[in-house]
Design a protein around this motif. Structure first.
Motif: not given
Length: 186
Positions: A17, A93, A97
């Protein structure tokens, strides 16, 4: 633990990440976001359909065979990646996050694998097997399509790498099945 929690744990442990966040932050620059947005949209299909059409119209019998081969590989790739997305359900993503932003809207809900990359790799390898000189254009374009997916916050690097491997295997198997067409020099 649900699928989202399992993916998040994997991403945190691997540090993936962070790489995704760094690429995505680089993409906040207006010109970079615009460039990769255009590359990504071309990778939606416009570039590939145009290439297939050009090969079919201008490449004679070999070009028509290449275009048909690419179309069949594209349908198989579509089936594969949709099935994998349905079963893995990895969140994108920007959804998983905080701090990662989608610079363009995604075409579907899940991240794994990257359909753009899978198609770009498989189409490129098939086209290059028929017309090796296309490598000069197709290899850089394919690399840009793959990078765009991470920069734009739509995929993790592992989504892109896995799609590249799947696309390579798919193209390789399809080329193995067609006599007289290979990526290996004669």
């Amino acid at each position: 633990m649900n699928a989202i929690e399992r993916w998040n744990r994997l991403e945190v442990r691997s540090g993936e990440w962070r790489l995704c966040l760094a690429a995505n932050r680089w993409g906040t620059r207006r010109t970079i976001a615009r460039f990769f947005g255009l590359v990504s949209r071309a990778g939606d299909g416009v570039f590939w359909y145009s290439l297939m059409g050009a090969l079919a119209l201008l490449g004679g019998v070999r070009g028509a065979q290449a275009a048909l081969h690419m179309a069949v590989v594209g349908l198989i790739a579509l089936t594969l990646y949709r099935s994998l997305k349905k079963h893995t359900r990895r969140p994108r993503p920007f959804r998983a996050h905080e701090g990662i932003v989608a610079h363009i809207p995604p075409l579907d809900e899940y991240s794994f694998p990257s359909g753009h990359t899978l198609h770009a790799v498989s189409f490129s390898l098939v086209a290059i097997a028929y017309f090796p000189l296309l490598a000069v254009v197709l290899i850089p374009f394919t690399a840009l399509v793959a990078a765009s997916r991470v920069v734009l916050g739509l995929h993790f690097p592992s989504d892109v790498l896995a799609a590249g491997m799947i696309g390579s295997v798919l193209a390789g198997v399809s080329l193995w099945l067609i006599p007289g067409v290979t990526l290996l020099p004669a």
